[in-house]
Design a protein around this motif. Structure first.
Motif, mmCIF file in Angstrom:
data_model
loop_
_atom_site.group_PDB
_atom_site.id
_atom_site.type_symbol
_atom_site.label_atom_id
_atom_site.label_comp_id
_atom_site.label_asym_id
_atom_site.label_seq_id
_atom_site.Cartn_x
_atom_site.Cartn_y
_atom_site.Cartn_z
ATOM 1 N N ALA A 159 55.958 25.909 59.639
ATOM 2 C CA ALA A 159 57.321 26.406 59.433
ATOM 3 C C ALA A 159 57.336 27.592 58.481
ATOM 4 N N VAL A 160 56.515 27.521 57.445
ATOM 5 C CA VAL A 160 56.438 28.620 56.484
ATOM 6 C C VAL A 160 55.823 29.858 57.138
ATOM 7 N N GLU A 161 54.806 29.648 57.926
ATOM 8 C CA GLU A 161 54.175 30.785 58.610
ATOM 9 C C GLU A 161 55.135 31.409 59.622
ATOM 10 N N ALA A 162 55.915 30.581 60.297
ATOM 11 C CA ALA A 162 56.885 31.100 61.270
ATOM 12 C C ALA A 162 57.993 31.892 60.602
ATOM 13 N N ALA A 163 58.228 31.622 59.302
ATOM 14 C CA ALA A 163 59.281 32.322 58.562
ATOM 15 C C ALA A 163 58.818 33.679 58.039
ATOM 16 N N GLY A 164 57.571 34.054 58.316
ATOM 17 C CA GLY A 164 57.118 35.393 57.946
ATOM 18 C C GLY A 164 56.151 35.454 56.781
ATOM 19 N N PHE A 165 55.450 34.359 56.533
ATOM 20 C CA PHE A 165 54.506 34.345 55.413
ATOM 21 C C PHE A 165 53.099 34.014 55.919
ATOM 22 N N GLU A 166 52.134 34.749 55.420
ATOM 23 C CA GLU A 166 50.741 34.430 55.676
ATOM 24 C C GLU A 166 50.232 33.573 54.517
ATOM 25 N N LEU A 167 49.577 32.487 54.837
ATOM 26 C CA LEU A 167 49.007 31.612 53.810
ATOM 27 C C LEU A 167 47.496 31.817 53.839
ATOM 28 N N ARG A 168 46.971 32.367 52.758
ATOM 29 C CA ARG A 168 45.575 32.771 52.742
ATOM 30 C C ARG A 168 44.891 32.295 51.448
ATOM 31 N N SER A 169 43.593 32.084 51.545
ATOM 32 C CA SER A 169 42.802 31.823 50.344
ATOM 33 C C SER A 169 42.399 33.167 49.746
ATOM 34 N N MET A 170 42.040 33.142 48.459
ATOM 35 C CA MET A 170 41.590 34.377 47.845
ATOM 36 C C MET A 170 40.285 34.857 48.478
ATOM 37 N N LYS A 171 39.502 33.935 48.986
ATOM 38 C CA LYS A 171 38.282 34.337 49.689
ATOM 39 C C LYS A 171 38.628 35.195 50.901
ATOM 40 N N GLU A 172 39.679 34.819 51.605
ATOM 41 C CA GLU A 172 40.103 35.571 52.787
ATOM 42 C C GLU A 172 40.721 36.911 52.412
ATOM 43 N N LEU A 173 41.238 37.018 51.177
ATOM 44 C CA LEU A 173 41.938 38.227 50.756
ATOM 45 C C LEU A 173 41.037 39.205 50.012
ATOM 46 N N GLU A 174 39.757 38.882 49.872
ATOM 47 C CA GLU A 174 38.868 39.751 49.109
ATOM 48 C C GLU A 174 38.675 41.120 49.758
ATOM 49 N N SER A 175 39.002 41.242 51.022
ATOM 50 C CA SER A 175 38.905 42.543 51.689
ATOM 51 C C SER A 175 40.017 43.496 51.252
ATOM 52 N N ASP A 176 41.062 42.956 50.640
ATOM 53 C CA ASP A 176 42.147 43.777 50.099
ATOM 54 C C ASP A 176 41.664 44.383 48.779
ATOM 55 N N PRO A 177 41.555 45.696 48.679
ATOM 56 C CA PRO A 177 41.019 46.302 47.452
ATOM 57 C C PRO A 177 41.858 46.016 46.205
ATOM 58 N N ASP A 178 43.121 45.634 46.394
ATOM 59 C CA ASP A 178 44.006 45.381 45.261
ATOM 60 C C ASP A 178 44.263 43.895 45.042
ATOM 61 N N TYR A 179 43.417 43.011 45.607
ATOM 62 C CA TYR A 179 43.739 41.586 45.562
ATOM 63 C C TYR A 179 43.775 41.036 44.141
ATOM 64 N N LYS A 180 42.933 41.530 43.254
ATOM 65 C CA LYS A 180 42.947 41.031 41.880
ATOM 66 C C LYS A 180 44.234 41.440 41.162
ATOM 67 N N GLN A 181 44.619 42.684 41.327
ATOM 68 C CA GLN A 181 45.849 43.164 40.687
ATOM 69 C C GLN A 181 47.069 42.437 41.249
ATOM 70 N N LYS A 182 47.110 42.211 42.568
ATOM 71 C CA LYS A 182 48.242 41.520 43.177
ATOM 72 C C LYS A 182 48.330 40.068 42.702
ATOM 73 N N LEU A 183 47.183 39.413 42.564
ATOM 74 C CA LEU A 183 47.193 38.041 42.077
ATOM 75 C C LEU A 183 47.652 38.000 40.624
ATOM 76 N N TYR A 184 47.191 38.931 39.831
ATOM 77 C CA TYR A 184 47.600 39.020 38.423
ATOM 78 C C TYR A 184 49.107 39.238 38.306
ATOM 79 N N ASP A 185 49.654 40.143 39.113
ATOM 80 C CA ASP A 185 51.091 40.415 39.069
ATOM 81 C C ASP A 185 51.892 39.163 39.428
ATOM 82 N N LEU A 186 51.443 38.439 40.437
ATOM 83 C CA LEU A 186 52.101 37.183 40.808
ATOM 84 C C LEU A 186 51.999 36.170 39.676
#
Length: 330
Positions: A159-186
């Motif tokens: 239901a959450v994914e259908a509402a427009g959210f991707e649920l990902r592990s940080m391992k899956e997000l390591e390809s995002d060059p800004d993943y550390k900064q985005k996690l810190y901001d959150l």
């Protein structure tokens, strides 16, 4: 006073013996040399120290003072004293406490925080006799991972994914060059709503990265984030950390205020439980302040079982000085 008692400063060779003291006092927790060494990585401004109590050259107690990076104040300290059960009520704790007070006296302390659990009534009474006043209560709760039944929660993640959210592990997000900064901001926003016994203080991006990504207990496959598909913003998180035991520990679970009541925290915790099952963990442990009803209700619904309650106590040594602004208005 017990004969042949020696209180001395901690030395690096003492790590294994200190782990034994803590394990004897808290047998339901895992204490290791590796965990103590990880614990002892502090930000440069933090003042801390440790003393051991020896009886006939055997370490039977430990006392520590420190400050908190996330609740930093140059004159506020925390202190804990642990004595092996067989050596209690012999003045060892008092001797360690005196040494700690002597050690922090040059820093002009204004308060000391300590904590204990309700199944240690002698410790609570001792703190109160010293003048400590209860400040906050919180539970550790534990979930038997293997017995968790996902059928009761069918459709919640979808239901959450259908509402427009991707649920990902940080391992899956390591390809995002800004993943550390985005996690810190959150994390910066989510931590604002975490109850704590002292005022929150700032934590730099550099220190945050050291705490998280350089920790031997960091588990990128167990750190889960909800990503808004429309903006790419990280909007909710729930993190699991490795331990030296057969259980995982929950770090922060939180949601940006603009994204609450969408089922994000629940979905992320369900992902965490699924991961814990595959990881082979026996249980998940988490902590919640007693008035944090929203998170407590989620954990209770999931089947987390409350353990004996912890309490933080604070000893006020002198009133905190007025800030310059407050002084100018007085």
């Amino acid at each position: 006073m017990v004969p042949n008692l020696n209180i001395r400063p901690f030395e690096e060779r003492d790590y294994p013996a200190i782990a034994e003291v803590l394990a004897a006092a808290w047998p339901d927790e895992v204490h290791t040399e590796a965990g103590l060494r990880e614990h002892d990585k502090h930000a440069p401004e933090i003042r801390w120290g440790r003393f051991v109590a020896e009886v006939d050259q055997q370490i039977v107690g430990v006392g520590e003072y420190t400050q908190f990076e996330g609740m930093y104040h140059p004159q506020k300290f925390a202190a804990w004293i642990t004595v092996k059960p067989a050596f209690r009520s012999q003045g060892i704790g008092k001797a360690l406490y005196r040494r700690i007070m002597e050690a922090i006296e040059p820093y002009d302390p204004i308060s000391i925080l300590s904590s204990t659990r309700e199944d240690q009534p002698d410790a609570s009474l001792w703190l109160q006799k010293l003048g400590f006043v209860e400040k906050m209560k919180y539970w550790e709760s534990r979930l038997d991972v293997k017995r968790f039944d996902f059928r009761l929660w069918a459709g919640k993640i979808e239901a959450v994914e259908a509402a427009g959210f991707e649920l990902r592990s940080m391992k899956e997000l390591e390809s995002d060059p800004d993943y550390k900064q985005k996690l810190y901001d959150l994390w910066l926003e989510a931590r604002l709503d975490v109850p704590r016994p002292e005022a929150i203080s700032g934590v730099s991006f550099e220190d945050y990265c050291k705490w998280v990504f350089e920790s031997r207990y960091y588990l990128p496959e167990g750190h889960f984030v909800a990503v808004d598909q429309h903006t790419g913003q990280y909007v909710a998180l729930s993190t699991l950390w490795k331990t030296d035991g057969d259980y995982l520990h929950t770090g922060l679970t939180g949601t940006r205020r603009a994204y609450r009541r969408k089922g994000l925290a629940l979905a992320l915790k369900l992902l965490g439980i699924r991961f814990a099952q595959a990881y082979g963990a026996r249980e998940i442990r988490t902590g919640n302040e007693s008035n944090n009803h929203a998170m407590l209700s989620i954990n209770e619904a999931l089947g987390f079982v409350k353990q004996p309650i912890w309490a933080d106590y604070v000893l006020t040594l002198k009133e905190e000085a007025l800030s310059a602004k407050e002084g100018a208005l007085a």
